[in-house]
Design a protein around this motif. Structure first.
Motif, PDB file in Angstrom:
ATOM      1  N   ASP A 262       0.854  -1.188   0.000  1.00  0.00           N
ATOM      2  CA  ASP A 262       0.000   0.000   0.000  1.00  0.00           C
ATOM      3  C   ASP A 262       0.887   1.234   0.000  1.00  0.00           C
ATOM      4  O   ASP A 262       1.326   1.702   1.062  1.00  0.00           O
ATOM      5  N   GLY A 263       1.199   1.744  -1.211  1.00  0.00           N
ATOM      6  CA  GLY A 263       2.116   2.878  -1.302  1.00  0.00           C
ATOM      7  C   GLY A 263       3.471   2.477  -0.752  1.00  0.00           C
ATOM      8  O   GLY A 263       4.055   1.468  -1.170  1.00  0.00           O
ATOM      9  N   PRO A 264       4.018   3.225   0.230  1.00  0.00           N
ATOM     10  CA  PRO A 264       5.332   2.893   0.773  1.00  0.00           C
ATOM     11  C   PRO A 264       5.298   1.815   1.849  1.00  0.00           C
ATOM     12  O   PRO A 264       6.327   1.508   2.448  1.00  0.00           O
ATOM     13  N   TYR A 265       4.126   1.238   2.112  1.00  0.00           N
ATOM     14  CA  TYR A 265       3.972   0.254   3.186  1.00  0.00           C
ATOM     15  C   TYR A 265       3.857  -1.164   2.630  1.00  0.00           C
ATOM     16  O   TYR A 265       3.148  -1.409   1.651  1.00  0.00           O
ATOM     17  N   SER A 266       4.517  -2.089   3.299  1.00  0.00           N
ATOM     18  CA  SER A 266       4.320  -3.512   3.064  1.00  0.00           C
ATOM     19  C   SER A 266       3.714  -4.088   4.328  1.00  0.00           C
ATOM     20  O   SER A 266       4.313  -3.996   5.414  1.00  0.00           O
ATOM     21  N   VAL A 267       2.516  -4.670   4.201  1.00  0.00           N
ATOM     22  CA  VAL A 267       1.816  -5.281   5.334  1.00  0.00           C
ATOM     23  C   VAL A 267       1.765  -6.784   5.084  1.00  0.00           C
ATOM     24  O   VAL A 267       1.116  -7.238   4.146  1.00  0.00           O
ATOM     25  N   MET A 268       2.474  -7.553   5.892  1.00  0.00           N
ATOM     26  CA  MET A 268       2.480  -9.002   5.740  1.00  0.00           C
ATOM     27  C   MET A 268       1.885  -9.655   6.985  1.00  0.00           C
ATOM     28  O   MET A 268       2.209  -9.259   8.114  1.00  0.00           O
ATOM     29  N   MET A 269       1.015 -10.631   6.756  1.00  0.00           N
ATOM     30  CA  MET A 269       0.317 -11.330   7.836  1.00  0.00           C
ATOM     31  C   MET A 269       0.590 -12.829   7.714  1.00  0.00           C
ATOM     32  O   MET A 269       0.447 -13.401   6.644  1.00  0.00           O
ATOM     33  N   TRP A 270       0.995 -13.421   8.835  1.00  0.00           N
ATOM     34  CA  TRP A 270       1.269 -14.858   8.884  1.00  0.00           C
ATOM     35  C   TRP A 270       0.261 -15.569   9.776  1.00  0.00           C
ATOM     36  O   TRP A 270      -0.187 -15.009  10.780  1.00  0.00           O
ATOM     37  N   ASP A 271      -0.057 -16.814   9.426  1.00  0.00           N
ATOM     38  CA  ASP A 271      -0.773 -17.703  10.341  1.00  0.00           C
ATOM     39  C   ASP A 271       0.248 -18.360  11.252  1.00  0.00           C
ATOM     40  O   ASP A 271       1.259 -18.898  10.780  1.00  0.00           O
ATOM     41  N   ARG A 272       0.000 -18.301  12.558  1.00  0.00           N
ATOM     42  CA  ARG A 272       0.878 -18.943  13.533  1.00  0.00           C
ATOM     43  C   ARG A 272       0.049 -19.895  14.402  1.00  0.00           C
ATOM     44  O   ARG A 272      -1.139 -19.673  14.613  1.00  0.00           O
ATOM     45  N   MET A 273       0.697 -20.916  14.929  1.00  0.00           N
ATOM     46  CA  MET A 273       0.038 -21.873  15.800  1.00  0.00           C
ATOM     47  C   MET A 273       0.596 -21.751  17.215  1.00  0.00           C
ATOM     48  O   MET A 273       1.795 -21.494  17.403  1.00  0.00           O
ATOM     49  N   ALA A 274      -0.273 -21.932  18.202  1.00  0.00           N
ATOM     50  CA  ALA A 274       0.144 -21.905  19.600  1.00  0.00           C
ATOM     51  C   ALA A 274      -0.720 -22.878  20.392  1.00  0.00           C
ATOM     52  O   ALA A 274      -1.819 -23.244  19.963  1.00  0.00           O
ATOM     53  N   LYS A 275      -0.214 -23.285  21.564  1.00  0.00           N
ATOM     54  CA  LYS A 275      -0.988 -24.167  22.423  1.00  0.00           C
ATOM     55  C   LYS A 275      -2.152 -23.411  23.047  1.00  0.00           C
ATOM     56  O   LYS A 275      -2.005 -22.275  23.493  1.00  0.00           O
ATOM     57  N   ASP A 276      -3.298 -24.070  23.088  1.00  0.00           N
ATOM     58  CA  ASP A 276      -4.488 -23.494  23.705  1.00  0.00           C
ATOM     59  C   ASP A 276      -4.236 -23.374  25.208  1.00  0.00           C
ATOM     60  O   ASP A 276      -3.942 -24.377  25.868  1.00  0.00           O
ATOM     61  N   PRO A 277      -4.317 -22.158  25.792  1.00  0.00           N
ATOM     62  CA  PRO A 277      -4.033 -22.018  27.227  1.00  0.00           C
ATOM     63  C   PRO A 277      -5.019 -22.781  28.113  1.00  0.00           C
ATOM     64  O   PRO A 277      -4.709 -23.081  29.267  1.00  0.00           O
ATOM     65  N   ASP A 278      -6.201 -23.095  27.574  1.00  0.00           N
ATOM     66  CA  ASP A 278      -7.187 -23.854  28.348  1.00  0.00           C
ATOM     67  C   ASP A 278      -7.043 -25.360  28.172  1.00  0.00           C
ATOM     68  O   ASP A 278      -7.598 -26.136  28.950  1.00  0.00           O
ATOM     69  N   ASP A 279      -6.321 -25.780  27.147  1.00  0.00           N
ATOM     70  CA  ASP A 279      -6.127 -27.206  26.876  1.00  0.00           C
ATOM     71  C   ASP A 279      -4.848 -27.373  26.062  1.00  0.00           C
ATOM     72  O   ASP A 279      -4.881 -27.341  24.835  1.00  0.00           O
ATOM     73  N   PRO A 280      -3.682 -27.521  26.738  1.00  0.00           N
ATOM     74  CA  PRO A 280      -2.387 -27.591  26.034  1.00  0.00           C
ATOM     75  C   PRO A 280      -2.272 -28.748  25.042  1.00  0.00           C
ATOM     76  O   PRO A 280      -1.321 -28.782  24.267  1.00  0.00           O
ATOM     77  N   SER A 281      -3.221 -29.678  25.051  1.00  0.00           N
ATOM     78  CA  SER A 281      -3.180 -30.764  24.066  1.00  0.00           C
ATOM     79  C   SER A 281      -3.712 -30.301  22.719  1.00  0.00           C
ATOM     80  O   SER A 281      -3.603 -31.028  21.731  1.00  0.00           O
ATOM     81  N   LYS A 282      -4.285 -29.099  22.680  1.00  0.00           N
ATOM     82  CA  LYS A 282      -4.851 -28.565  21.451  1.00  0.00           C
ATOM     83  C   LYS A 282      -4.053 -27.351  20.982  1.00  0.00           C
ATOM     84  O   LYS A 282      -3.388 -26.679  21.773  1.00  0.00           O
ATOM     85  N   MET A 283      -4.133 -27.084  19.689  1.00  0.00           N
ATOM     86  CA  MET A 283      -3.483 -25.922  19.096  1.00  0.00           C
ATOM     87  C   MET A 283      -4.550 -24.996  18.503  1.00  0.00           C
ATOM     88  O   MET A 283      -5.655 -25.438  18.166  1.00  0.00           O
ATOM     89  N   TYR A 284      -4.212 -23.725  18.413  1.00  0.00           N
ATOM     90  CA  TYR A 284      -5.106 -22.772  17.761  1.00  0.00           C
ATOM     91  C   TYR A 284      -4.276 -21.856  16.862  1.00  0.00           C
ATOM     92  O   TYR A 284      -3.050 -21.786  16.980  1.00  0.00           O
ATOM     93  N   THR A 285      -4.945 -21.160  15.963  1.00  0.00           N
ATOM     94  CA  THR A 285      -4.276 -20.260  15.017  1.00  0.00           C
ATOM     95  C   THR A 285      -4.448 -18.813  15.455  1.00  0.00           C
ATOM     96  O   THR A 285      -5.537 -18.403  15.861  1.00  0.00           O
TER      97      THR A 285
END
Length: 318
Positions: A262-285
């Motif tokens: 966008d003009g002089p700006y570059s905006v980049m967005m990544w999907d990241r995974m992390a452990k669910d704080p309520d259930d560490p056996s699960k992951m969320y994005t």
């Protein structure tokens, strides 16, 4: 890392009487700035800012249908998808303000609109957990997709908060990069090339020597953990474990889910995974952002959502 985005905003709505912090900041605040845009993009940005002022800050959730599609897609990991999920979440924290505020209490420090998207960077000043006599600035990000004149889809930089429970996460009809992101000018293609050199070639392939060619010596760094200037960037990144130079390839090791130039700006967005704080056996994005601004043919400024983590118990003080 603390949550940012809508979840942080909701938490702030229950606070009152918080004044400006008077301590010295360890990193610079952002000079307010707006990306160039065409007439339709300006209309999209104005609509989003009005939605933010009336519905989110003003608490008039009854007006959400004016701005948001009923099948609004929500990617904040603390909020159920759909307009009804948005309203239910904010009804826990927000009460209607009358009259509706005529301006935002904390407007975005950087904002723009391109193609189907509106993007916003907000800034917060917080106490430095390592030294209460100092403060630091951090940033949160909002990415909004517009469809048929309404807010259709939303991403931000929030991580899931403990106690959020089971969240019905939104599912996109197609990857964000496949919506309209605008046609790039020659200058914007140069911005894309420089941003790719920093975020792919330097950081993913380890070639920090490229900074001497691509980055301004007075590079402004808004990540509060990284020193200012090009040399500060190189020194800090060279200490990151595993950052050994490798043969640079055309493909990203970890490609962004969305790149918006966008003009002089570059905006980049990544999907990241992390452990669910309520259930560490699960992951969320969740979503990570890197935004850079180009000035006079060099990368001049950088934002991401990094914060300063409190010192761990028993850690050596520096």
């Amino acid at each position: 890392m603390k949550s940012t985005g809508l979840a942080l905003l909701a938490a702030s709505l229950v606070l009152s009487g918080t004044g400006l912090l008077s301590a010295e900041s360890i990193n610079p605040s952002t000079m307010p700035q707006t990306a160039p845009m065409n007439k339709q993009e300006k209309k999209n940005l104005d609509m989003v800012l009005e939605w933010w002022r009336v519905v989110i800050q003003g608490g008039h959730l009854d007006q959400a249908p004016k701005y948001q599609a009923e099948d609004y897609i929500q990617h904040n990991p603390n909020v159920n998808t759909g307009r009804a999920g948005f309203v239910e979440f904010f009804s826990k924290f927000s009460k209607p303000k009358n009259p509706i505020p005529d301006k935002l209490d904390n407007p975005p420090v950087v904002m723009g609109a391109r193609g189907d998207f509106v993007w916003l960077i907000f800034e917060t000043e917080s106490k430095d957990p390592r030294d209460p006599s100092k403060t630091y600035h951090s940033n949160s990000f909002e990415m909004i997709r517009i469809q048929n004149g309404k807010v259709q889809e939303h991403w931000d930089s929030a991580m899931k908060m403990s106690g959020a429970g089971n969240i019905n996460t939104g599912v996109s009809p197609k990857p964000p990069s496949e919506w309209n992101t605008g046609k790039l000018s020659k200058e914007e293609n140069e911005t894309l090339a420089m941003a790719t050199e920093e975020l792919k070639d330097m950081l993913q392939y380890g070639h920090l020597e490229l900074a001497d060619k691509t980055m301004d010596p007075g590079y402004i760094q808004h990540n509060p953990n990284v020193p200012q200037g090009r040399d500060g960037f190189k020194a800090f990144m060279s200490r990151v474990p595993g950052r050994t130079p490798q043969e640079i390839k055309a493909e990203w090791k970890n490609a962004p889910a969305l790149t918006l130039i966008d003009g002089p700006y570059s905006v980049m967005m990544w999907d990241r995974m992390a452990k669910d704080p309520d259930d560490p056996s699960k992951m969320y994005t969740w979503n990570h952002y890197d935004v850079v601004r180009v000035e006079n043919g060099k990368i001049k400024e950088h934002w991401d959502e990094a914060r300063i983590n409190p010192p761990q118990p028993g850690a050596n003080k520096q």
